[in-house]
Design an enzyme around this catalytic site. Structure first.
Site, PDB file in Angstrom:
ATOM      1  N   ASP A  14       0.825  -1.208   0.000  1.00 17.28           N
ATOM      2  CA  ASP A  14       0.000   0.000   0.000  1.00 17.28           C
ATOM      3  C   ASP A  14       0.863   1.264   0.000  1.00 17.28           C
ATOM      4  O   ASP A  14       0.692   2.163   0.831  1.00 17.28           O
ATOM      5  CB  ASP A  14      -0.925   0.029   1.228  1.00 17.28           C
ATOM      6  CG  ASP A  14      -1.755  -1.239   1.363  1.00 17.28           C
ATOM      7  OD1 ASP A  14      -1.878  -1.753   2.493  1.00 17.28           O
ATOM      8  OD2 ASP A  14      -2.247  -1.719   0.330  1.00 17.28           O
ATOM      9  N   GLU A 175     -11.350   0.830  -3.552  1.00 16.89           N
ATOM     10  CA  GLU A 175     -10.656   1.270  -2.328  1.00 16.89           C
ATOM     11  C   GLU A 175      -9.359   1.974  -2.712  1.00 16.89           C
ATOM     12  O   GLU A 175      -9.142   2.296  -3.867  1.00 16.89           O
ATOM     13  CB  GLU A 175     -10.341   0.056  -1.441  1.00 16.89           C
ATOM     14  CG  GLU A 175      -9.566  -1.029  -2.177  1.00 16.89           C
ATOM     15  CD  GLU A 175      -9.603  -2.378  -1.485  1.00 16.89           C
ATOM     16  OE1 GLU A 175     -10.248  -2.535  -0.440  1.00 16.89           O
ATOM     17  OE2 GLU A 175      -8.956  -3.306  -2.001  1.00 16.89           O
TER      18      GLU A 175
HETATM   19  C1  6LW Z   1      -5.854  -2.043   2.358  1.00 19.16           C
HETATM   20  C2  6LW Z   1      -6.930  -2.167   1.341  1.00 19.16           C
HETATM   21  C3  6LW Z   1      -6.890  -3.624   1.052  1.00 19.16           C
HETATM   22  O1  6LW Z   1      -6.176  -1.109   3.335  1.00 19.16           O
HETATM   23  O2  6LW Z   1      -6.066  -4.273   1.889  1.00 19.16           O
HETATM   24  O3  6LW Z   1      -7.623  -5.538   0.102  1.00 19.16           O
HETATM   25  C4  6LW Z   1      -5.824  -3.426   2.959  1.00 19.16           C
HETATM   26  N1  6LW Z   1      -7.558  -4.194   0.170  1.00 19.16           N
HETATM   27  O4  6LW Z   1      -6.692  -1.379   0.192  1.00 19.16           O
HETATM   28  C5  6LW Z   1      -4.530  -3.733   3.623  1.00 19.16           C
HETATM   29  O5  6LW Z   1      -3.453  -3.681   2.710  1.00 19.16           O
END
Ligand code: 6LW
Length: 510
Positions: A14, A175
């Site tokens: 991330d 996201e």
């Molecule tokens: C992150 C989100 C995700 O906050 O995983 O699966 C989480 N999506 O974008 C942790 O990396």
């Protein structure tokens, strides 16, 4: 200029990047590890140095008893008007917050909490002084969306109601939102498809911050879901930056499988790593990432700053100075009274408690992210005080239910070197050898894509192998609960006091 990916190897997912002049900074998620949110610095986007961690005290980072892959999810780093801002989510304590600093090397403020739910928070400082706060959350109907409000980033005060500005471009789990103001327009970049093998990055654009947004005609701008080269998977959760020469770059997470292509088994143990791709703009003002949305282990691009130097991923600590390297992580909130650097004797003394590696807690453990498949790690260890079930040694560690360790113990006055493995609900000692009490034992862990190999020596020359552990036993995809982290090489002590000397990790592959 050519460069190699990942630019930040080992569990560094991330990524979020920002530039100040000709200095570049990246932060990553850190979950249940302390300190939290590592900060890397570079002048050329290829050589990165870990310069600190945003969250280095309990008042910023409460992780007590948080579950594996709880704690700190995705961060965003931005710089505005002389101040750095980092926003992230502690999913195990109060949610979204912001810390800030004027000097990224001198520590960060106390957190201010934001009254907007969800994860993956991000910030945009607009030209008119408005500060937008975004996150991915669900509405009353349980539908996911990208929510946005306006805030005071210093106090966390919410100035407007949260509203949905996008539901994404059709992939599940929209996201990782980032909102940018480029060329007079608002660009909204999202991760979609979930952080696994369907992961992708999409881009939208509007004349107004609250939309309506139009989607890039060649979305997803980045994905490896159909890439037949089978070297890099799960590309997504990206951020973008314009370098000081006016060239554009994307950083994203991706994984390198630990299985050979022929096995076609999608498993990874090193964690989601940080990768770099050049970006160009097409005639319609949409970004084109890498090779039309694909990235590679070796890439070429107009890198800024000095010619890339050799990337060194080794680590060593002879315990001759007072301070712990910023590369060390601890599990949840450590009691630092149990970690003594005895510089006079160039040793680290660990006071083990009854909390073991098998507990979802904070055992006396400190680790370094495993940064390559082919590694050799070693440390000298001896027991100073032994209670029942004393253990001290070296571990290849993923979570409290997934780890292998070679360690010394003492039972009924007899000292032994043992190998133990914990996979799912199976914990077993698979090998042991008696040793004499007085000896300083050198423990060694070697790794490649298939095995961890555990051996010990009493003279540093002749090593006796105790056994092996399968790398696939410590993979993200194989855990009994959802995890997002990666393997560590760590030292630990339980139920007694142990002295460690000359801790080394050599990474032989890229
Ligand atoms: C992150 C989100 C995700 O906050 O995983 O699966 C989480 N999506 O974008 C942790 O990396």
């Amino acid at each position: 200029m050519k460069y190699r990916n990942p630019i930040i190897s080992g569990y560094n997912p991330d990524p979020s990047i920002c530039r100040v002049g000709d200095d570049y900074y990246i932060v990553n998620s850190s979950f249940e590890y302390f300190p939290g949110v590592p900060v890397y610095h570079s002048k050329n986007l290829v050589n990165w140095e870990l310069i600190g961690n945003c969250l280095d005290r309990k008042s910023q980072l409460l992780l007590e008893k948080c579950k594996p892959s709880g704690g700190i999810y995705a961060p965003t780093l931005r710089y505005h008007d002389g101040t750095f801002f980092m926003t992230t989510t502690n999913v195990s304590h109060k949610g979204n917050f912001i810390v800030h600093t004027k000097d990224i090397k001198k520590g960060w403020s106390e957190p201010v909490w934001i009254d907007q739910g969800g994860i993956d928070p991000s910030l945009l400082f607009d030209d008119d002084g408005t500060v937008y706060f975004l996150s991915t959350a669900t509405d009353e109907q349980g539908e996911a969306g990208i929510f946005m409000c306006e805030i005071n980033p210093f106090t966390g005060e919410k100035l407007t109601e949260s509203v949905v500005i996008s539901r994404g471009c059709g992939g599940r789990y929209a996201e990782g939102p980032h909102l940018y103001k480029w060329f007079g327009k608002y660009y909204l970049m999202l991760a979609e498809g979930g952080t696994e093998y369907g992961h992708m990055e999409t881009m939208l654009r509007s004349d107004y911050p609250y939309g309506p947004y139009e989607a890039c005609p060649h979305n997803p701008i980045l994905t490896h879901r159909d890439d037949m080269r089978e070297e890099i998977y799960c590309t997504g959760h990206a951020d973008m930056v314009e370098d000081h020469n006016g060239n554009w770059w994307m950083v994203c997470l991706a994984v390198r499988p630990c299985e050979e292509k022929s096995n076609r088994v999608l498993l990874h143990n090193l964690g989601r790593e940080t990768f770099l791709a050049p970006v160009v703009w097409d005639e319609e003002g949409w970004p084109v990432v890498g090779d039309k949305g694909l990235i590679s282990l070796e890439m070429d691009g107009p890198l800024p700053g000095p010619e890339p130097g050799k990337v060194n991923r080794d680590f060593s600590d002879d315990f001759s100075d007072e301070t712990f390297s910023t590369s060390y992580n601890f599990l949840r909130n450590p009691n630092m009274e149990h970690y003594k650097r005895d510089t006079g004797n160039a040793a680290l003394v660990l006071q083990g408690t009854e909390i073991t590696l098998n507990d979802m807690d904070s055992p006396t453990w400190l680790g370094i992210r495993q940064k390559g498949f082919e590694t050799v790690s070693s440390v000298e260890v001896c027991l100073l005080e032994a209670e029942n079930n004393v253990r001290a040694g070296l571990t290849a560690f993923y979570t409290e239910s997934y780890h292998y360790e070679i360690y010394i113990t003492r039972e009924n006055g007899v000292s032994k070197v043992c190998l133990a493995k914990h996979i799912h609900d199976i914990y077993v000692v698979t090998a042991e050898k008696e040793i004499s009490d007085a000896e300083n034992i050198i423990l060694r862990v070697e790794s490649d894509k298939k095995y961890y190999r555990f051996a010990f020596s009493v003279d540093g020359k002749v090593f006796t192998e105790l056994g092996t552990g399968l790398v696939v036993g410590l993979c993200t995809e194989g855990t009994k609960y959802m995890t997002f982290t990666g393997t560590y090489i760590g030292m630990f002590a339980e139920n007694g006091i142990a002295r460690f000397k000359n801790f080394k990790i050599n990474v032989k592959d890229y």
